[in-house]
Design an enzyme around this catalytic site. Sequence first.
Site, short mmCIF file in Angstrom:
data_model
loop_
_atom_site.label_atom_id
_atom_site.label_comp_id
_atom_site.label_asym_id
_atom_site.label_seq_id
_atom_site.Cartn_x
_atom_site.Cartn_y
_atom_site.Cartn_z
N LYS A 168 24.35 74.77 47.73
CA LYS A 168 25.48 75.43 47.09
C LYS A 168 26.35 76.14 48.12
O LYS A 168 27.58 76.07 48.07
CB LYS A 168 24.98 76.41 46.03
CG LYS A 168 24.32 75.72 44.84
CD LYS A 168 23.56 76.70 43.95
CE LYS A 168 22.82 75.96 42.83
NZ LYS A 168 21.99 76.85 42.01
N GLN B 2 20.00 82.92 41.68
CA GLN B 2 19.20 81.70 41.67
C GLN B 2 17.91 81.90 40.88
O GLN B 2 17.18 82.86 41.10
CB GLN B 2 18.87 81.28 43.11
CG GLN B 2 18.06 79.99 43.21
CD GLN B 2 18.83 78.78 42.71
OE1 GLN B 2 20.03 78.67 42.91
NE2 GLN B 2 18.12 77.86 42.05
N ASP C 253 27.68 80.72 36.45
CA ASP C 253 26.62 79.88 35.87
C ASP C 253 26.75 79.78 34.35
O ASP C 253 26.09 78.96 33.72
CB ASP C 253 25.24 80.46 36.23
CG ASP C 253 24.55 79.64 37.31
OD1 ASP C 253 25.00 78.52 37.60
OD2 ASP C 253 23.54 80.12 37.86
#
Length: 287
Positions: free
Chosen positions: A52, A96, A119
Site C-alpha cells: 500500500k 491495518q 477503508d
Amino acid sequence: MTRTIKGAEIARHIRARVAERVAETTATGRVPGLATILVGDDPASAVYVAAKRRAIREAGMRDVHRRLPHHATQTEVAAVIDELAAAPDVHGILLQLPLPAQLDAPPLIDRIPVTKDVDGLTTASAGRLARGERGLRPCTPSGVIELLDAEGIELKGACVAVVGWGELVGRPLAQLLLRRGATVTVAHEFTADLTAVTRPADVVVVATGVRGLIGPEHIKPGATVIDVGIHRTPEGLTGDVRAAELDGIAGRITPVPGGVGPMTIAMLLVNTLQAAEWEAERETVPA
C-alpha cells in the site's frame, strides 16, 4: 471459452488516472496524504502495508507511516489515531487489520474521522452507505463494482448472488449492488442449499474464506464469477472458487492472484484522492 477478467490491468488504469489527478492537485499546493498504522510484527500485514505504501508513493501522494510494537496498548494506538486525525496533511487513515489480541479493533476504527476513513469501515461510514449518503466506501467491494463496470456487465436488473456476509466485503457489497439496481441474494454459513442460491445468478461473488467452495455445480453457463478469496497452498495462491473446473462454463471469471486483489489497493488510492478533494471543497465553503 471463459474470459479471464484482468483485474491487475484494470487496476493499473485506475492508478494511472489517480496519479494524473494527484499531479493536478499537487500543482495547486495540495498533496493528498495517506497514513498507514501497523501494530505488531505479523508478516502478512507487513507485506500488505508495504504494498500500500509503495502504491501511495507511486501515485505521488504523501506517505505517512506509524509502526507500533506488538505490545502496544489500546491507549497508545488511540493516541496515534488522534494525532493523525488532527494532521491537516493527512487525508486518509488506514489501521491495518488484524490487530494483536490485546487490542479491541472496533473502538479504534471508530476513532478515525469519517472524512478520513479510506477503508470505509467505521460505523459512520457504514451508516452513510446504508442511507445512500456521500461517503468513502470499503475498498474491496468498490473494486468488485469497478471490475464489473469495466467488463460492461449491466447490473440493473441482474440477479447477483453474494456468497459471504462479512463486514469487510459481503454486506457492503450487497448494498452497493442494490443501489445499482441488482436483485441481490446473500448466502452464508447457514444457507441450507447453496446451489439453489448461486445457480440462477447472472453474477456470483464469492468472499467466504473457504478454499474451493464454489465449483461447476454452483454456476450456470455464461455467468460471471468474482473470486474475492485468497489462500496460500504448497502449489501457490488459490481462491474460494475451483476456477479450473469452471473453464468453459463461466462466461467470465477473476483469477487468483491478479483479479480482485489489485483492485483493492487501486480503490484505496481513489478513496484517498476523493477524501482530499472533499476536504478542499469544505475549505472553500464559507463559514
